[in-house]
Design an enzyme around this catalytic site. Structure first.
Site, PDB file in Angstrom:
ATOM      1  N   SER A 148      49.714  32.995  31.539  1.00  0.00           N
ATOM      2  CA  SER A 148      49.836  33.957  32.631  1.00  0.00           C
ATOM      3  C   SER A 148      50.872  34.981  32.205  1.00  0.00           C
ATOM      4  CB  SER A 148      50.259  33.279  33.929  1.00  0.00           C
ATOM      5  OG  SER A 148      50.502  34.238  34.932  1.00  0.00           O
ATOM      6  N   ARG A 149      50.436  36.241  32.041  1.00  0.00           N
ATOM      7  CA  ARG A 149      51.358  37.261  31.539  1.00  0.00           C
ATOM      8  C   ARG A 149      52.359  37.703  32.607  1.00  0.00           C
ATOM      9  NH1 ARG A 149      46.302  39.088  29.321  1.00  0.00           N
ATOM     10  NH2 ARG A 149      46.150  38.389  27.162  1.00  0.00           N
ATOM     11  N   VAL A 150      52.100  37.350  33.850  1.00  0.00           N
ATOM     12  CA  VAL A 150      53.095  37.611  34.896  1.00  0.00           C
ATOM     13  C   VAL A 150      54.155  36.521  34.871  1.00  0.00           C
ATOM     14  CG1 VAL A 150      53.455  37.870  37.381  1.00  0.00           C
ATOM     15  CG2 VAL A 150      51.443  38.870  36.297  1.00  0.00           C
ATOM     16  N   THR A 167      42.703  41.720  31.553  1.00  0.00           N
ATOM     17  CA  THR A 167      43.338  40.889  32.575  1.00  0.00           C
ATOM     18  C   THR A 167      44.790  40.568  32.229  1.00  0.00           C
ATOM     19  OG1 THR A 167      42.319  38.965  31.502  1.00  0.00           O
ATOM     20  CG2 THR A 167      41.189  39.892  33.412  1.00  0.00           C
ATOM     21  N   ASP A 168      45.465  39.876  33.159  1.00  0.00           N
ATOM     22  CA  ASP A 168      46.892  39.549  33.013  1.00  0.00           C
ATOM     23  C   ASP A 168      47.099  38.106  32.560  1.00  0.00           C
ATOM     24  OD1 ASP A 168      47.517  42.117  34.109  1.00  0.00           O
ATOM     25  OD2 ASP A 168      47.113  41.302  36.093  1.00  0.00           O
TER      26      ASP A 168
END
Length: 514
Positions: free
Chosen positions: A363-365, A337-338
């Site tokens: 949250s990698r975004v 997941t991101d």
């Protein structure tokens, strides 16, 4: 004589053309049968994942294709099946109905309605297993998905097309966060799918009741399999839900899918694999357990405009045991997941709800998906809150604290109190921004902790009533100018003064010296 013979021959040919052409069908037999699986012989041309039909219209999926027999997982009850009974090929893989007719309905993974509202008039069916969109078709994740939760939208933003894991022990509020996110999409042009995998029927009924009471079923559907269903039905549930979501994504629409939860999905797959004598690996899971989840979640994306421009956002849920994030399935899903939203049982027990532990959530975004106004007012919020959580532990053992430490602790308590939120009460982005701005500018520093919730409610109401233009500007994604910030802060400050004057209360014991 020759003429009569020709007429007879012509009549025979015409009669043959009128007669139905005999159809050849492959028919096998059951070699062995158990509660969840069957071994079938005599079907050498069966395809992988092909749907087979047993006596009594019980479907099964060809799962193991061995040289002399098939390992079939059953999608229905097997009490009446016996060794030696016939099994027929259908020539198609397992599929599910798709389309707008599914909105507002409760169905199982095969498309059978479970809500008592009659048959579903779907015009199209699609296979539950489909290849993920190629990389060249994907667009960057930049459009925010508002959850309505201050702690998530401000500190752990989620974008449309992202895969954000919700992880934590049982009974810490994982489903509540997902359901609140669905409720917040009522005016966001988003289709929502709640996918329940192996859950208790009563728990699913509570979620359906919440969605129905808040009119969220108008833009949602529920696909479910309970813990009493065959493990094969539980196994195909998330794939079927994703296929339904992909139909809407292909139409250029935005879709949110909640997988509740993938821990039980992994259990169902492990049970099927062990019964089919597939080699066990770590924690008795088969070696391809990572692959079954990766090929599911890789189907979530945002498409480029030339390929439709739709998006599929995934909120998978996974349950940990005794906060063990390093267990096999949680680590697999974290790597796929991101980012993840981690829920702490300690915070849940202390009444800090939602029980999101900011230090372990990411949250990698990141801020690419946030509304610009969030970045303006919540930039330092995560750092200050994390400092407070660390300092709070050490402050318990000290008797003398300097002024800076006292100020950090007092501000941290107010941040924690502001981030609390009741279940099923998602907030609009503009209302969140107003409260966070008042917090960042120190307008809440003099408010007793016991009055924080009442005062922030007054701020939200005042901003919505007095500066609707600014609210529309924020939610449209525009930047806040210095003039806008000053106007918003003036409304918030006046609301704080009015709320305190209306119902003054003594200072909270939590404000006293540690």
């Amino acid at each position: 004589m020759l003429t009569a013979l020709l007429h007879d021959t012509l009549d025979a040919l015409l009669q043959r053309d009128r007669d139905p052409v005999p159809q050849l069908r492959e028919v096998g037999t059951i070699a062995s049968i158990s509660e969840s699986i069957a071994t079938v012989t005599g079907l050498p041309h069966t395809q992988a994942d092909e749907l087979l039909m047993f006596r009594g219209q019980v479907p099964g999926i060809a799962f193991n294709l061995d040289a002399d027999e098939l390992g079939v997982i059953l999608l229905g009850a097997s009490d009446h099946l016996e060794v030696g009974q016939r099994v027929e090929r259908t020539g198609r893989v397992v599929d599910v109905p798709v389309g707008d007719a599914l909105l507002g309905r409760v169905i199982d993974p095969t498309g059978r309605p479970l809500d008592g509202l009659g048959a579903i008039a779907a015009k199209e069916r699609r296979p539950i297993e489909r290849a993920a969109p190629p990389f060249i078709h994907r667009a960057p994740v930049k459009v925010p998905l508002q959850t309505g939760l201050k702690v998530v939208d401000a500190l752990i933003p989620v974008g449309r097309g992202q895969r954000e894991l919700i992880v934590g022990d049982r009974q810490t509020g994982k489903t509540a966060i997902a359901v609140d996110t669905i409720l917040n999409q009522h005016d966001q042009d988003m289709i929502c799918i709640y996918c329940a995998i192996g859950q208790r029927a009563s728990a699913i009924a509570n979620v359906i009741a919440t969605l129905r009471d808040r009119d969220a079923l108008d833009y949602s559907l529920v696909m479910m399999s309970t813990g009493e269903d065959p493990p094969a039905l539980q196994y195909i549930t998330p794939y079927a839900a994703t296929t339904v979501a992909e139909y809407f994504m292909d139409q250029g629409r935005d879709v949110l899918v909640v997988y509740d939860d993938l821990t039980r999905h992994a259990w169902a797959y492990r049970e099927l694999s062990l019964l089919l004598r597939r080699p066990p690996g770590r924690e008795a899971y088969p070696g391809d357990i990572f692959y079954i989840h990766s090929r599911l979640l890789e189907r979530s994306t945002r498409l480029k405009p030339e390929y439709g421009g739709g998006s599929l956002t995934a909120l998978p849920i996974v349950e940990t045991q005794a906060q063990n994030l390093a267990a096999y399935i949680p680590t697999n899903l974290i790597s796929i997941t991101d980012g993840q939203i981690y829920l702490s049982p300690e915070q849940f027990q202390q009444g800090i709800l939602p029980a999101v532990e900011v230090g372990k959530s990411v949250s990698r975004v990141g801020g690419k998906t946030q509304l610009p106004a969030y970045r303006d007012v919540a930039g330092d919020l995560r750092l200050s809150y994390s400092q407070y959580k660390e300092m709070e532990v050490f402050a318990r053992f000290g008797t003398q604290l300097d002024d800076d430490t006292r100020h950090t602790l007092a501000r941290g308590r107010r941040v924690q109190e502001v981030l609390k939120q009741r279940q099923a009460e998602p907030l609009a982005a503009a209302e969140q921004i107003a409260v966070l701005l008042a917090l960042a500018e120190g307008e809440l520093d003099g408010v007793p902790l016991a009055d924080i919730q009442r005062v922030t409610a007054a701020i939200r109401q005042a901003v919505r009533w007095e500066r609707a233009d600014l609210c529309d500007q924020i939610e449209a994604g525009e930047n806040l100018s210095d003039r806008d910030r000053a106007a918003l802060l003036a409304v918030a400050a006046q609301a704080v003064d009015d709320a305190i004057a209306a119902a003054p209360s003594p200072s909270s014991p939590a404000d006293s010296e540690v």
